[in-house]
Enzyme design. Structure first.
Site, mmCIF file in Angstrom:
data_model
loop_
_atom_site.group_PDB
_atom_site.id
_atom_site.type_symbol
_atom_site.label_atom_id
_atom_site.label_comp_id
_atom_site.label_asym_id
_atom_site.label_seq_id
_atom_site.Cartn_x
_atom_site.Cartn_y
_atom_site.Cartn_z
ATOM 1 N N ASP A 32 109.653 47.314 51.376
ATOM 2 C CA ASP A 32 109.908 46.506 52.471
ATOM 3 C C ASP A 32 108.944 46.724 53.874
ATOM 4 O O ASP A 32 108.246 47.809 53.942
ATOM 5 C CB ASP A 32 111.250 46.761 52.974
ATOM 6 C CG ASP A 32 111.856 45.635 53.844
ATOM 7 O OD1 ASP A 32 111.186 44.521 53.870
ATOM 8 O OD2 ASP A 32 112.849 45.937 54.448
ATOM 9 N N HIS A 49 101.250 41.255 52.405
ATOM 10 C CA HIS A 49 101.655 41.183 51.084
ATOM 11 C C HIS A 49 100.276 41.749 50.119
ATOM 12 O O HIS A 49 100.489 42.559 49.124
ATOM 13 C CB HIS A 49 102.043 39.948 50.717
ATOM 14 C CG HIS A 49 103.281 39.568 51.205
ATOM 15 N ND1 HIS A 49 104.552 40.386 51.023
ATOM 16 C CD2 HIS A 49 103.679 38.375 51.797
ATOM 17 C CE1 HIS A 49 105.402 39.645 51.673
ATOM 18 N NE2 HIS A 49 104.987 38.502 52.178
ATOM 19 N N LEU A 143 103.705 56.803 32.022
ATOM 20 C CA LEU A 143 104.641 56.173 32.876
ATOM 21 C C LEU A 143 104.825 54.770 32.631
ATOM 22 O O LEU A 143 104.277 53.868 32.192
ATOM 23 C CB LEU A 143 103.987 56.211 34.261
ATOM 24 C CG LEU A 143 104.595 55.572 35.396
ATOM 25 C CD1 LEU A 143 105.993 56.179 36.088
ATOM 26 C CD2 LEU A 143 103.630 55.424 36.586
#
Length: 253
Positions: A32, A49, A143
């Protein structure tokens, strides 16, 4: 042999360490603050972004290095479609840009790409990019980089309940009651461990319809740092805080 440790210089508290003995298996992050990061610099929201995409790369590399097994990133919620079309269109291009740029590196690092959310409602170019990354990394066993894309937890739970009802009616499931385990098996994350640690950036203290079922006993870490500014040090700070906590899962202290 002694356990491995990572050292870094904390801006707040000086030298800090974490050990590999209690690294969260699954970290979930609500990324956020991209818009606020851009506004502070008099830039368009899309600039935030774009900068946040670079942070995804840095945090993925750090998480992989310290031994995290699953990293789930809240990339786009079902509610984000309400944003201005220009911003939504840009957000839908980011997965393609990120994966086309960093996929070779992710493959080299043995990272596997997965996704939770409604892929069918994504634009065709976004869907192709995600599916290509999933296919090309399917054989990796390191991962798991799990993108929550067009994801909403309430819809996920509702769909799971509907699927359970359908399977009971068709005889696939016996009609003998529904347990927590039953619902968990029908969620998009059924093959993943539940998150050990949730991080939310930018100073907000809410879940925003993210993994509501899975976060029942997760440790939370909130930071005022905006996502584009969230660094490896900030991730290690969160893990260090997690390692100091005692998880009782509802039991006695």
């Amino acid at each position: 042999m002694g356990q491995k440790q990572w050292f870094w210089q904390s801006k707040q508290t000086g030298d800090k360490t974490i050990s590999e003995e209690n690294v969260p298996v699954h970290i979930a992050i609500i990324m956020d603050g991209n818009g606020r990061w851009a506004k502070k610099r008099a830039l368009p929201r899309i600039a935030g972004h774009n900068e946040g995409m670079k942070t995804v790369r840095e945090i993925t590399r750090c998480a992989n290095r310290i031994g995290v097994k699953v990293l789930t990133l809240y990339a786009f919620s079902t509610e984000n479609w309400k944003r201005p079309k220009l911003e939504v269109d840009f957000l839908m291009k980011l997965p393609e840009e990120f994966l086309s740029t960093f996929l070779p590196e992710l493959i080299e690092e043995n990272v596997r790409i997965e996704m939770i959310g409604d892929m069918e409602k994504l634009p065709a170019h976004t869907k192709r990019a995600v599916q290509n990354a999933i296919e090309k990394t399917a054989g990796n066993d390191g991962l798991i980089l799990n993108f929550a894309l067009n994801y909403g937890s309430r819809a996920e739970i509702a769909n799971a309940v509907q699927a359970i009802m359908n399977d009971v009616q068709s005889g696939v499931l016996p009609n003998c009651g529904v347990s927590d385990e039953t619902i968990s098996r029908y969620l998009m994350t059924s093959h993943l461990p539940e998150p050990d640690l949730l991080i939310r950036t930018s100073g907000e203290h809410r879940l925003s319809n993210f993994m509501l079922w899975q976060l029942a006993y997760t440790e939370f870490f909130f930071t005022d740092v905006l996502w584009p500014d969230f660094s490896e040090e900030d991730l290690l700070e969160a893990v260090a805080a997690y390692q100091k906590r005692s998880r009782r899962f509802g039991g006695l202290s």
